[in-house]
Design a protein around this motif. Structure first.
Motif, PDB file in Angstrom:
ATOM      1  N   ALA A  22       0.837  -1.209   0.000  1.00 32.07           N
ATOM      2  CA  ALA A  22       0.000   0.000   0.000  1.00 32.07           C
ATOM      3  C   ALA A  22       0.868   1.252   0.000  1.00 32.07           C
ATOM      4  O   ALA A  22       0.627   2.197  -0.757  1.00 32.07           O
ATOM      5  CB  ALA A  22      -0.921  -0.003   1.220  1.00 32.07           C
ATOM      6  N   ALA A  23       1.914   1.258   0.832  1.00 27.26           N
ATOM      7  CA  ALA A  23       2.770   2.447   0.928  1.00 27.26           C
ATOM      8  C   ALA A  23       3.553   2.658  -0.365  1.00 27.26           C
ATOM      9  O   ALA A  23       3.642   3.786  -0.862  1.00 27.26           O
ATOM     10  CB  ALA A  23       3.710   2.310   2.116  1.00 27.26           C
ATOM     11  N   SER A  24       4.094   1.565  -0.926  1.00 27.87           N
ATOM     12  CA  SER A  24       4.893   1.690  -2.151  1.00 27.87           C
ATOM     13  C   SER A  24       4.065   2.223  -3.306  1.00 27.87           C
ATOM     14  O   SER A  24       4.599   2.846  -4.227  1.00 27.87           O
ATOM     15  CB  SER A  24       5.464   0.339  -2.578  1.00 27.87           C
ATOM     16  OG  SER A  24       6.260  -0.182  -1.571  1.00 27.87           O
ATOM     17  N   SER A  25       2.765   1.950  -3.302  1.00 27.97           N
ATOM     18  CA  SER A  25       1.939   2.445  -4.405  1.00 27.97           C
ATOM     19  C   SER A  25       1.802   3.962  -4.337  1.00 27.97           C
ATOM     20  O   SER A  25       1.382   4.592  -5.299  1.00 27.97           O
ATOM     21  CB  SER A  25       0.560   1.774  -4.364  1.00 27.97           C
ATOM     22  OG  SER A  25      -0.216   2.345  -3.327  1.00 27.97           O
ATOM     23  N   ILE A  26       2.174   4.558  -3.200  1.00 28.35           N
ATOM     24  CA  ILE A  26       2.091   6.012  -3.056  1.00 28.35           C
ATOM     25  C   ILE A  26       3.471   6.639  -3.255  1.00 28.35           C
ATOM     26  O   ILE A  26       3.648   7.577  -4.013  1.00 28.35           O
ATOM     27  CB  ILE A  26       1.555   6.382  -1.654  1.00 28.35           C
ATOM     28  CG1 ILE A  26       0.127   5.861  -1.489  1.00 28.35           C
ATOM     29  CG2 ILE A  26       1.596   7.885  -1.447  1.00 28.35           C
ATOM     30  CD1 ILE A  26      -0.380   5.921  -0.062  1.00 28.35           C
ATOM     31  N   THR A  27       4.451   6.102  -2.542  1.00 20.07           N
ATOM     32  CA  THR A  27       5.804   6.659  -2.598  1.00 20.07           C
ATOM     33  C   THR A  27       6.794   5.600  -2.119  1.00 20.07           C
ATOM     34  O   THR A  27       6.414   4.704  -1.366  1.00 20.07           O
ATOM     35  CB  THR A  27       5.930   7.898  -1.675  1.00 20.07           C
ATOM     36  OG1 THR A  27       7.300   8.271  -1.584  1.00 20.07           O
ATOM     37  CG2 THR A  27       5.425   7.606  -0.273  1.00 20.07           C
ATOM     38  N   GLU A  28       8.043   5.732  -2.533  1.00 16.34           N
ATOM     39  CA  GLU A  28       9.069   4.836  -1.974  1.00 16.34           C
ATOM     40  C   GLU A  28       9.695   5.465  -0.735  1.00 16.34           C
ATOM     41  O   GLU A  28      10.379   4.809   0.029  1.00 16.34           O
ATOM     42  CB  GLU A  28      10.145   4.509  -3.010  1.00 16.34           C
ATOM     43  CG  GLU A  28       9.694   3.505  -4.086  1.00 16.34           C
ATOM     44  CD  GLU A  28       9.129   2.186  -3.525  1.00 16.34           C
ATOM     45  OE1 GLU A  28       9.586   1.758  -2.441  1.00 16.34           O
ATOM     46  OE2 GLU A  28       8.217   1.605  -4.145  1.00 16.34           O
ATOM     47  N   ASN A  29       9.452   6.763  -0.564  1.00 16.75           N
ATOM     48  CA  ASN A  29      10.013   7.477   0.578  1.00 16.75           C
ATOM     49  C   ASN A  29       9.054   7.412   1.775  1.00 16.75           C
ATOM     50  O   ASN A  29       8.524   8.415   2.226  1.00 16.75           O
ATOM     51  CB  ASN A  29      10.292   8.931   0.174  1.00 16.75           C
ATOM     52  CG  ASN A  29      10.948   9.720   1.282  1.00 16.75           C
ATOM     53  OD1 ASN A  29      11.589   9.160   2.171  1.00 16.75           O
ATOM     54  ND2 ASN A  29      10.772  11.035   1.255  1.00 16.75           N
ATOM     55  N   PHE A  30       8.818   6.180   2.248  1.00 17.96           N
ATOM     56  CA  PHE A  30       7.906   6.012   3.375  1.00 17.96           C
ATOM     57  C   PHE A  30       8.625   5.317   4.523  1.00 17.96           C
ATOM     58  O   PHE A  30       9.756   4.865   4.378  1.00 17.96           O
ATOM     59  CB  PHE A  30       6.682   5.186   2.952  1.00 17.96           C
ATOM     60  CG  PHE A  30       6.981   3.730   2.699  1.00 17.96           C
ATOM     61  CD1 PHE A  30       6.934   2.811   3.740  1.00 17.96           C
ATOM     62  CD2 PHE A  30       7.288   3.277   1.424  1.00 17.96           C
ATOM     63  CE1 PHE A  30       7.205   1.465   3.520  1.00 17.96           C
ATOM     64  CE2 PHE A  30       7.563   1.938   1.197  1.00 17.96           C
ATOM     65  CZ  PHE A  30       7.530   1.029   2.241  1.00 17.96           C
ATOM     66  N   GLU A  31       7.977   5.252   5.653  1.00 21.70           N
ATOM     67  CA  GLU A  31       8.514   4.475   6.783  1.00 21.70           C
ATOM     68  C   GLU A  31       7.354   3.811   7.522  1.00 21.70           C
ATOM     69  O   GLU A  31       6.243   4.347   7.564  1.00 21.70           O
ATOM     70  CB  GLU A  31       9.309   5.366   7.741  1.00 21.70           C
ATOM     71  CG  GLU A  31       8.454   6.415   8.414  1.00 21.70           C
ATOM     72  CD  GLU A  31       9.167   7.213   9.509  1.00 21.70           C
ATOM     73  OE1 GLU A  31      10.336   6.937   9.808  1.00 21.70           O
ATOM     74  OE2 GLU A  31       8.517   8.118  10.059  1.00 21.70           O
ATOM     75  N   LEU A  32       7.618   2.628   8.035  1.00 21.21           N
ATOM     76  CA  LEU A  32       6.639   1.952   8.888  1.00 21.21           C
ATOM     77  C   LEU A  32       7.182   1.996  10.307  1.00 21.21           C
ATOM     78  O   LEU A  32       8.337   1.640  10.536  1.00 21.21           O
ATOM     79  CB  LEU A  32       6.459   0.486   8.481  1.00 21.21           C
ATOM     80  CG  LEU A  32       6.035   0.182   7.049  1.00 21.21           C
ATOM     81  CD1 LEU A  32       5.829  -1.335   6.873  1.00 21.21           C
ATOM     82  CD2 LEU A  32       4.743   0.916   6.708  1.00 21.21           C
ATOM     83  N   VAL A  33       6.368   2.449  11.247  1.00 20.06           N
ATOM     84  CA  VAL A  33       6.806   2.495  12.645  1.00 20.06           C
ATOM     85  C   VAL A  33       5.884   1.606  13.481  1.00 20.06           C
ATOM     86  O   VAL A  33       4.714   1.924  13.693  1.00 20.06           O
ATOM     87  CB  VAL A  33       6.786   3.942  13.190  1.00 20.06           C
ATOM     88  CG1 VAL A  33       7.193   3.962  14.659  1.00 20.06           C
ATOM     89  CG2 VAL A  33       7.703   4.831  12.369  1.00 20.06           C
TER      90      VAL A  33
END
Ligand code: UDP
Ligand code: MG
Length: 318
Positions: free
Chosen positions: A34-45
């Motif tokens: 889900a996050a990659s479909s928006i941006t690669e500059n994400f983080e999961l905490v």
């Protein structure tokens, strides 16, 4: 608040975890997609809230595979709201999503929420259409709670929303700056204002494990929500006290008249018992309500830290 200091990622996702070992691999996978479909500059905490199963080991392992995955291990179970707050204290995202770790909140909704954020909304909450696999009792109490909250507080809290939502970094910053110890995030966020909107979704059934929100915790959350945002219960109690005093005034007059003028004193003790019980009950309720507010004051004055971090893979200078 124009300086966007420290908020360098496009998207952060905060996930509280309490005994979710069975779901973690699927959770991580679905969040990543889900996050990659928006941006690669994400983080999961991930915030491990004192899980007693293998959740922590699994999180450690998942986080060692990807340098965008972080975990914070709290020193014990502090409760869902505090776990989320701990996560929010460590995010770097311009936008942050709060999502439950039990897959009841579908990660696939995040892109839709992000699209709304791009339209300019600072808060995008997920509003439930249906709640699968939850007891009638839970649904009924939740519904009653949201409606009561709306009636007795001055804040405009959207109906049927949990904490599953996307918030702008400004909101994150305000939450960090809010000193209160009794967290009720959805109320605090609603209180802040800004531009808020919702997207609808069907809440899934819990796939693995069982709920960690038994009635006791739900009541606790409801009490925090109400005492945090309304002093109506205190007003009710005061009015109740006035009413009871008025009634007893009449009873006293009646008793005096019957004793001195009519010369027939009440012989039974039933009336005495009933009235003292009634007063005793009323007083206890009042004391309880007042005590609840005082304990909130006390907690905030003591100024203990909200939580303790036992271990994390987030660098100290983050
Ligand atoms: N949770 C937590 N600490 C707690 C209880 C729950 O971090 O003390 C987490 C849990 O792992 C889940 C989320 O909070 O990710 C929501 O909890 P749960 O699913 O039990 O609540 P429900 O959906 O039944 O209201
Ligand atoms: Mg759940």
């Amino acid at each position: 608040m124009s300086v966007n200091a420290g908020y360098t990622k496009d998207l952060s996702i905060v996930v509280p975890i309490y005994n979710e070992e069975k779901g973690i691999p699927e959770l991580v996978q679905r969040l990543r997609v889900a996050a990659s479909s928006i941006t690669e500059n994400f983080e999961l905490v991930f915030v491990n809230d004192g899980s007693r199963d293998g959740s922590l080991e699994l999180l450690r392992r998942e986080c060692s595979h990807d340098d965008r995955f972080f975990y914070i291990n709290l020193s014990r179970n502090f409760g869902h709201q505090i776990a989320v707050s701990a996560g929010l204290d460590h995010v770097k995202g311009k936008a942050t999503v709060i999502i439950d770790g039990d897959l009841q909140d579908p990660p696939e909704l995040i892109p839709e929420m992000y699209a709304k954020y791009r339209e300019g909304y600072e808060v995008v909450y997920a509003q439930r259409k249906h709640r699968e696999g939850e007891t009638l009792f839970k649904k009924a109490t939740a519904k009653a709670f949201y409606r009561t909250m709306r009636k007795i507080t001055s804040i405009d809290m959207p109906l049927d929303t949990g904490d599953f939502r996307l918030i702008d970094w400004r909101i994150v910053q305000c939450l960090r700056d809010m000193p209160e110890q009794n967290k009720f995030l959805r109320g605090q966020i609603a209180w802040m204002g800004f531009r808020q909107t919702g997207v609808m979704f069907d809440r899934d059934e819990r796939k693995y494990g069982k709920t960690n929100y038994p009635l006791r915790k739900m009541l606790g959350l409801a009490i925090d929500g109400i005492t945090g945002f309304s002093s109506r219960p205190l007003e009710w109690v005061t009015k109740l006290g006035a009413l009871v005093s008025l009634l007893s005034f009449f009873v006293i007059i009646y008793a005096l008249i019957s004793h001195f003028l009519l010369d027939k004193t009440v012989s039974g003790w039933t009336s005495v018992i009933v009235s003292s019980m009634f007063l005793g009950g009323g007083q206890l309720i009042c004391l309880g309500v007042i005590g609840t507010y005082i304990s909130r004051i006390n907690k905030n004055i003591v100024g203990r830290p909200l939580y303790l971090v036992a271990e994390t893979n987030i660098a100290a200078n983050k």
